[in-house]
Motif scaffolding. Structure first.
Motif, mmCIF file in Angstrom:
data_model
loop_
_atom_site.group_PDB
_atom_site.id
_atom_site.type_symbol
_atom_site.label_atom_id
_atom_site.label_comp_id
_atom_site.label_asym_id
_atom_site.label_seq_id
_atom_site.Cartn_x
_atom_site.Cartn_y
_atom_site.Cartn_z
ATOM 1 N N ASN A 15 0.821 -1.213 0.000
ATOM 2 C CA ASN A 15 0.000 0.000 0.000
ATOM 3 C C ASN A 15 0.853 1.261 0.000
ATOM 4 O OD1 ASN A 15 -2.434 -1.362 -0.051
ATOM 5 N ND2 ASN A 15 -2.705 -1.345 2.169
ATOM 6 N N ARG A 18 2.226 1.630 -3.536
ATOM 7 C CA ARG A 18 1.132 1.958 -4.459
ATOM 8 C C ARG A 18 0.733 3.424 -4.303
ATOM 9 N NH1 ARG A 18 -4.147 -1.596 -4.142
ATOM 10 N NH2 ARG A 18 -3.961 -0.991 -1.948
ATOM 11 N N ASN A 19 0.543 3.882 -3.081
ATOM 12 C CA ASN A 19 0.110 5.257 -2.860
ATOM 13 C C ASN A 19 1.154 6.266 -3.325
ATOM 14 O OD1 ASN A 19 -2.218 4.221 -1.736
ATOM 15 N ND2 ASN A 19 -1.522 4.443 0.388
ATOM 16 N N ALA A 22 1.220 6.276 -7.139
ATOM 17 C CA ALA A 22 -0.003 6.873 -7.674
ATOM 18 C C ALA A 22 0.063 8.394 -7.597
ATOM 19 C CB ALA A 22 -1.225 6.347 -6.926
ATOM 20 N N VAL A 28 -1.326 2.080 -10.860
ATOM 21 C CA VAL A 28 -0.716 0.980 -10.117
ATOM 22 C C VAL A 28 -1.753 -0.089 -9.781
ATOM 23 C CG1 VAL A 28 0.685 0.356 -8.112
ATOM 24 C CG2 VAL A 28 0.860 2.666 -9.079
ATOM 25 N N GLU A 29 -1.361 -1.349 -9.989
ATOM 26 C CA GLU A 29 -2.141 -2.489 -9.520
ATOM 27 C C GLU A 29 -1.256 -3.301 -8.578
ATOM 28 O OE1 GLU A 29 -5.191 -3.514 -9.863
ATOM 29 O OE2 GLU A 29 -5.965 -2.149 -11.402
ATOM 30 N N VAL A 30 -1.881 -3.939 -7.575
ATOM 31 C CA VAL A 30 -1.148 -4.729 -6.581
ATOM 32 C C VAL A 30 -1.669 -6.157 -6.567
ATOM 33 C CG1 VAL A 30 -0.721 -5.057 -4.109
ATOM 34 C CG2 VAL A 30 -0.566 -2.767 -5.096
#
Length: 398
Positions: A15, A18-19, A22, A28-30
Motif C-alpha cells: 500500500n 502503491r500510494n 499513484a 498501479v495495480e497490486v
C-alpha cells in the motif's frame, strides 16, 4: 500514463508503494502472490513490474521465469526487492531475467520512484496537488521542502503504526520459538520455522519503511537464516534453534530500546577470530563480511593473546581444539585482561556434547556454535553480540 504492477505479499508495504507511485502519476495495480500477479499482468499489461523475491508458495524467481516465458512480457523491466544476505537468491533472480535489485532493508519509496522514473519515465498522469508538472522530471530540483516534509510525516506515521504492533509481533515470535523447541518431528519443526520466517519477513519490510534500520538489519539476517534452515531441514539442530531463540530475544531488546533516531546506525566493531584451521578461519571471516563486520584472524593462540593484551576487541570467536593452548584456556587467560573481562566470546568447535558446553561456560565463554556451521548462522550470532553491546549499561567503576 505508465502502468506499474507490484507483486508483494505484505499489504502494508504494498500500500505504501502503491500510494506513493499513484501520487507521482502512475497507474498501479497490486497482487499479493505470484499466481494472481501473473493473472493481473496479462490484462493490466504493465510497463514495469516491482516484485518481492520472498513470496509465499510461488517464489519471486519462479514468477520471473513465468514472466520471461511469455512473449508479450519477455522485455518488460522487472525490479525486485531482495535480502542482501540471500546471495544465491539474488543470483537466481538475475539469471531468471531481473533488471534491477533493491535491498528491502535499505530501500525507501523515494528510491523506488527514482528507479521507476529512470526505467520507464515519468508517470504522465495527474501531478501531485500544488506541485508543478515539470517537477515530475528526475532533476535535482524535484525534491522540494514540501515533499521532504511529506515524506518525513509519512515515515513518522509508519513508525508509529509499526511500534504499536511490536508487542504483538514479539509475542508471536516468542510463541514460535517455544513451539519450535518442543516440536517432536521434522514436519512440525519445518512448520514452525516457516511461520517464524514469514513473521520476520514482515518485520524486515515494515521496519525499513519506518526508518528503523537496526531492526531492519537484524531481521534481514535473521530472515535469511530461517529461510536457509527451512530449505535445508538437516540444519535444524540444537545449535541453530539456540541461535533462533537468541535472535528473537535480541529483537525484543531492539523493539524496546532500538527505536530512537540516533540509534539507527550499525555500530563500528572490531572482531578477533582465532582458529588454527585455515578453511574454518576463512569461513568465519566470510560470514562476518556478509554483515560488513571487520575482523582480524590469527591461527596461533599465543599470537591471539598478545593481540588481546595490546588491543580492545568487541567480539571474539575461538576454536576449541588448538595446539599449544586450547580455546578454553585462552578464554580463561583473556578474562584476566581488564579490557576483556566482559568481551563476548563465542566458541566455534566440532565438539557438541554437553561437557564441551559446560567447559565453555566455566572458561568464561558467552556462546557456542557447532561445526559445520551455516555462514548465516554465524553472521546472526555476530550481529546479536555486536549490536547488543550498545544497549548494555555502562559500569560505574572499571
Amino acid at each position: 500514463m505508465k502502468n506499474i504492477l507490484i507483486i508483494e505479499d505484505d499489504q502494508v508495504v504494498a500500500n505504501v508503494y502503491r500510494n506513493k507511485l499513484a501520487v507521482e502519476g502512475y497507474k498501479v495495480e497490486v497482487a499479493n502472490d505470484g499466481e494472481s500477479g501473473l493473472r493481473i499482468m496479462r490484462t493490466f499489461r504493465p510497463h514495469i513490474i516491482i516484485l518481492d523475491l520472498m513470496l509465499p508458495t510461488m517464489t519471486g524467481v519462479d514468477v520471473i521465469r513465468e514472466i520471461r516465458g511469455e512473449a508479450d512480457f519477455a522485455k518488460v523491466p522487472i525490479v525486485v526487492f531482495s535480502n542482501t544476505y540471500m546471495t544465491n537468491l539474488i543470483q537466481d533472480a538475475w539469471r531468471a531475467g531481473a533488471n534491477k535489485c533493491l535491498s528491502k532493508a535499505n530501500c525507501t519509496p523515494k528510491d523506488v520512484i527514482e528507479v521507476v522514473r529512470l526505467t520507464v519515465g515519468g508517470g504522465g498522469g495527474i501531478p501531485q496537488k500544488n506541485k508543478p508538472a515539470a517537477a515530475a522530471a528526475p532533476v535535482a530540483s524535484a525534491t522540494t521542502a514540501g515533499e521532504s516534509a511529506s515524506d518525513a510525516g509519512d515515515q513518522t506515521d509508519l513508525r508509529k503504526s509499526f511500534l504499536e504492533n511490536l508487542p504483538g509481533s514479539l509475542f508471536t515470535l516468542r510463541n514460535g520459538v517455544q513451539a519450535l523447541s518442543k516440536a517432536e518431528n521434522e514436519m512440525q519443526r519445518l512448520k514452525q520455522v516457516y511461520e517464524l520466517y514469514r513473521q520476520v519477513h514482515t518485520v524486515n519490510g515494515n521496519a525499513s519503511l519506518a526508518g528503523l534500520m537496526q531492526i531492519a538489519h537484524m531481521s534481514a539476517a535473521f530472515e535469511a537464516l530461517l529461510k536457509e534452515i527451512y530449505e535445508k531441514p538437516k540444519n535444524i539442530n540444537q545449535s541453530s534453534i539456540r541461535t533462533v531463540a537468541s535472535a528473537v530475544d535480541f529483537l525484543g531488546i531492539l523493539f524496546s530500546k532500538g527505536t530512537l533516531p540516533e540509534q539507527q546506525e550499525l555500530p563500528e566493531s572490531k572482531i578477533l577470530v582465532v582458529d588454527d584451521e585455515a578453511i574454518s578461519r576463512r569461513a568465519i571471516v566470510y560470514a562476518l563480511e556478509k554483515a560488513k563486520l571487520k575482523s582480524i584472524n590469527v591461527d596461533e593462540p599465543m599470537q591471539a593473546l598478545q593481540l588481546l593484551t595490546e588491543n580492545e576487541f568487541d567480539l571474539i570467536f575461538l576454536d576449541v581444539d588448538m595446539p599449544g593452548m586450547n580455546g578454553f584456556e585462552l578464554c580463561a587467560k583473556l578474562r584476566t585482561l581488564p579490557q576483556h573481562r566482559k568481551t563476548p566470546v563465542v566458541f566455534v568447535t566440532s565438539l557438541t556434547d554437553f561437557e564441551s558446553r559446560t567447559s565453555s561456560t566455566m572458561a568464561g565463554g558467552n556462546d557456542f556454535i557447532a561445526k559445520p556451521f551455516l555462514f548465516i548462522e554465524l553472521t546472526v550470532k555476530a550481529l546479536i553480540h555486536v549490536m547488543r553491546a550498545q544497549y548494555q549499561p555502562k559500569p560505574l567503576f572499571d
